[in-house]
Design a protein around this motif. Structure first.
Motif, PDB file in Angstrom:
ATOM      1  N   PHE A   1     -22.464  -6.744  47.913  1.00 21.54           N
ATOM      2  CA  PHE A   1     -23.285  -6.492  46.726  1.00 21.54           C
ATOM      3  C   PHE A   1     -22.500  -6.954  45.491  1.00 21.54           C
ATOM      4  N   PRO A   2     -22.446  -8.257  45.272  1.00 17.86           N
ATOM      5  CA  PRO A   2     -21.617  -8.810  44.199  1.00 17.86           C
ATOM      6  C   PRO A   2     -22.183  -8.559  42.799  1.00 17.86           C
ATOM      7  N   ALA A   3     -21.290  -8.492  41.832  1.00 13.52           N
ATOM      8  CA  ALA A   3     -21.703  -8.406  40.435  1.00 13.52           C
ATOM      9  C   ALA A   3     -22.372  -9.714  40.035  1.00 13.52           C
ATOM     10  N   LYS A   4     -23.243  -9.643  39.033  1.00 16.83           N
ATOM     11  CA  LYS A   4     -23.976 -10.842  38.627  1.00 16.83           C
ATOM     12  C   LYS A   4     -23.079 -11.853  37.930  1.00 16.83           C
TER      13      LYS A   4
ATOM     14  N   GLN B   1     -27.665 -13.915  53.200  1.00 18.80           N
ATOM     15  CA  GLN B   1     -27.950 -15.296  52.815  1.00 18.80           C
ATOM     16  C   GLN B   1     -27.788 -15.491  51.313  1.00 18.80           C
ATOM     17  N   ARG B   2     -28.148 -14.475  50.531  1.00 18.06           N
ATOM     18  CA  ARG B   2     -27.939 -14.547  49.082  1.00 18.06           C
ATOM     19  C   ARG B   2     -26.445 -14.626  48.764  1.00 18.06           C
ATOM     20  N   VAL B   3     -25.669 -13.825  49.467  1.00 20.70           N
ATOM     21  CA  VAL B   3     -24.219 -13.812  49.257  1.00 20.70           C
ATOM     22  C   VAL B   3     -23.610 -15.163  49.620  1.00 20.70           C
ATOM     23  N   ILE B   4     -24.065 -15.737  50.720  1.00 22.69           N
ATOM     24  CA  ILE B   4     -23.561 -17.047  51.148  1.00 22.69           C
ATOM     25  C   ILE B   4     -23.870 -18.115  50.100  1.00 22.69           C
ATOM     26  N   ALA B   5     -25.102 -18.110  49.586  1.00 25.32           N
ATOM     27  CA  ALA B   5     -25.494 -19.092  48.571  1.00 25.32           C
ATOM     28  C   ALA B   5     -24.685 -18.914  47.293  1.00 25.32           C
TER      29      ALA B   5
ATOM     30  N   GLU C   1     -21.898 -21.530  45.553  1.00 25.40           N
ATOM     31  CA  GLU C   1     -21.972 -21.936  44.148  1.00 25.40           C
ATOM     32  C   GLU C   1     -20.678 -21.596  43.419  1.00 25.40           C
ATOM     33  N   ASP C   2     -20.122 -20.419  43.690  1.00 22.78           N
ATOM     34  CA  ASP C   2     -18.843 -20.023  43.080  1.00 22.78           C
ATOM     35  C   ASP C   2     -17.741 -21.013  43.438  1.00 22.78           C
TER      36      ASP C   2
ATOM     37  N   LEU D   1     -15.428 -16.515  53.024  1.00 19.11           N
ATOM     38  CA  LEU D   1     -16.724 -15.841  53.031  1.00 19.11           C
ATOM     39  C   LEU D   1     -16.626 -14.397  53.517  1.00 19.11           C
ATOM     40  N   VAL D   2     -15.820 -14.160  54.544  1.00 23.91           N
ATOM     41  CA  VAL D   2     -15.779 -12.820  55.142  1.00 23.91           C
ATOM     42  C   VAL D   2     -15.301 -11.749  54.171  1.00 23.91           C
TER      43      VAL D   2
END
Length: 216
Positions: A119-122, A79-83, A87-88, A113-114
């Motif tokens: 674990f994306p960089a900040k 869910q964090r990745v989706i949000a 935003e990106d 999305l897929v």
């Protein structure tokens, strides 16, 4: 040298997110550090509770069970990745970094999305030649730094690296009487002789159903 489960829990408790989840996943699924930090959304099948590792060592795919005890944390991370991805996209970024052949074949894949890093960089990265804004996965050096701090706080008198958790995964499966061929498959070893290095202290017997040692 393998860690005990109690030692692993102590280290994990001293880690902050996302490194806590990364290390837990490395131990829970027997992943190499490079495999874990480069996971994408499409590696996870939450319905089947299966994690597929693409292009592992030797360019071979393998599947491992998602630990039940990590399921909620992984769902929250998704869910964090989706949000973040939404935003990106609002910022008009050019997508994640992809292998050149994939970018050429699927023009829009980088923004789908897929294909986003699990674990994306900040921070976004600016590509020098094109000026594009791209996102990379969390850097290994940041994980290693966080792990060293957690190990020191845990007061564990052993040499611990990220690979220690993969080593512990195999050792604990052997202690739970998994057969060597099952462990070979879960570890992604092309040669069973590589897996045999874990048998010098633990006797292995057959067990049919594969589970993560995190769920023992």
């Amino acid at each position: 040298m393998a860690l005990s489960r109690e030692e692993i829990d102590r280290i994990v408790d001293n880690l902050k997110m996302p490194y806590r989840l990364i290390i837990s996943l490395m131990y829970g699924c027997g992943l190499r550090v490079s495999e874990c930090i480069s996971l994408r959304v499409n590696n996870f099948n939450f319905d089947m509770k299966i994690l597929t590792i693409h292009d592992g060592k030797g360019k071979k795919d393998r599947t491992v069970p998602i630990p039940d005890s990590l399921f909620n944390q992984l769902s929250t991370q998704l869910q964090r990745v989706i949000a973040l991805h939404e935003e990106d996209c609002r910022l008009g970024y050019s997508g994640v970094f992809l292998p050149n052949q994939l970018e050429t074949k699927y023009k829009n894949a980088a923004r789908e999305l897929v294909w986003q890093w699990f674990f994306p960089a900040k921070q976004l990265t600016t590509v020098e030649k094109s000026g594009e804004l791209r996102r990379y996965h969390v850097h290994e050096s940041l994980l290693q730094k966080s792990l060293r701090t957690a190990v020191n706080k845990s007061h564990i008198p052993k040499r611990v690296t990220s690979h220690t958790f993969r080593h512990s995964f195999a050792s604990h499966l052997l202690q739970a009487n998994y057969d060597i061929r099952t462990i070979q498959e879960l570890m992604g070893h092309s040669d069973v002789r590589t897996t045999m290095i874990y048998t010098h202290t633990v006797k292995s017997t057959t067990k049919k159903e594969a589970k993560s040692p995190l769920d023992f």
